[in-house]
Design a protein around this motif. Structure first.
Motif, PDB file in Angstrom:
ATOM      1  N   ASP A  19     -66.694 -80.688 -38.245  1.00  0.00           N
ATOM      2  CA  ASP A  19     -65.461 -81.454 -38.051  1.00  0.00           C
ATOM      3  C   ASP A  19     -65.217 -82.349 -39.264  1.00  0.00           C
ATOM      4  N   LEU A  20     -63.925 -82.565 -39.611  1.00  0.00           N
ATOM      5  CA  LEU A  20     -63.616 -83.376 -40.810  1.00  0.00           C
ATOM      6  C   LEU A  20     -64.493 -82.898 -41.961  1.00  0.00           C
ATOM      7  N   HIS A  73     -66.650 -82.117 -44.877  1.00  0.00           N
ATOM      8  CA  HIS A  73     -66.956 -83.064 -45.969  1.00  0.00           C
ATOM      9  C   HIS A  73     -67.996 -82.469 -46.911  1.00  0.00           C
ATOM     10  N   THR A 133     -64.307 -83.556 -31.130  1.00  0.00           N
ATOM     11  CA  THR A 133     -63.932 -83.337 -32.536  1.00  0.00           C
ATOM     12  C   THR A 133     -62.515 -83.867 -32.800  1.00  0.00           C
ATOM     13  N   THR A 135     -69.682 -87.048 -40.564  1.00  0.00           N
ATOM     14  CA  THR A 135     -68.385 -87.191 -39.903  1.00  0.00           C
ATOM     15  C   THR A 135     -68.292 -88.558 -39.229  1.00  0.00           C
ATOM     16  N   LYS A 179     -65.490 -91.572 -39.951  1.00  0.00           N
ATOM     17  CA  LYS A 179     -64.660 -92.204 -38.904  1.00  0.00           C
ATOM     18  C   LYS A 179     -64.857 -93.721 -38.906  1.00  0.00           C
TER      19      LYS A 179
END
Ligand code: C2G
Length: 133
Positions: free
Chosen positions: A11-12, A14, A48, A121, A125
């Motif tokens: 997720d996200l 990176h 997610t 992640t 956030k």
């Protein structure tokens, strides 16, 4: 054709994910990513930001990734290795020794790679929340 398989939520997407995917791909000629579905993530206590469709499309845009398949249960790994004729399963070393991966030892090689420090992640956030975005 040496086939590599890895699992994750991604997720996200990176830098830590990209480095894992790059190093995993370097262990063979073809990289399959088993991507956690929303239902499976709920089981991991993960919600997610991006849904499965988006996370799949982002991974398919990464040059190191050849195929994305769904991960929707903890028990699919042996059948994944057999079905896709996988030679090596690669994971970050936060999974090193986990019985859910060690169960694969009779079926394929297992490689745990050092995680990339300083990025996750969750941290992304938290940093964004902290900056008021
Ligand atoms: N990773 C890494 N460095 C980071 C963050 C993640 O090397 N800074 C690696 C993890 O070790 C994992 C992969 O990137 O191998 C994907 O990370 P997540 O999306 O957090 O995957 P996870 O939630 O650990 O899901 O069945 C296994 C699970 O699906 C694995």
């Amino acid at each position: 054709m040496r086939r590599v398989l890895t699992y994750g939520t991604f997720d996200l997407l990176h830098w830590g994910h990209i480095r894992l995917l790059k190093r995993a791909r370097q262990r063979g000629d073809y990289l399959i990513v088993a991507l956690s579905t929303e239902a499976f993530n709920a089981g991991k206590g993960k919600k997610t930001y991006h849904n499965y469709r988006t996370r799949k499309a982002m991974l398919e845009a990464v040059r190191y990734v050849d195929l994305v398949i769904p991960e929707d249960s903890w028990d699919q790994k042996i059948s994944d290795v057999q079905r896709y004729e996988v030679d090596v399963v690669v994971m970050g070393d936060d999974w090193a020794g986990d019985p859910r991966f060690e169960v694969l030892a009779p079926y394929c090689e297992l490689v745990y790679l050092p995680r990339t420090g300083g990025v996750s992640t969750t941290k992304i956030k938290q940093d964004l929340e902290g900056s008021g975005h």
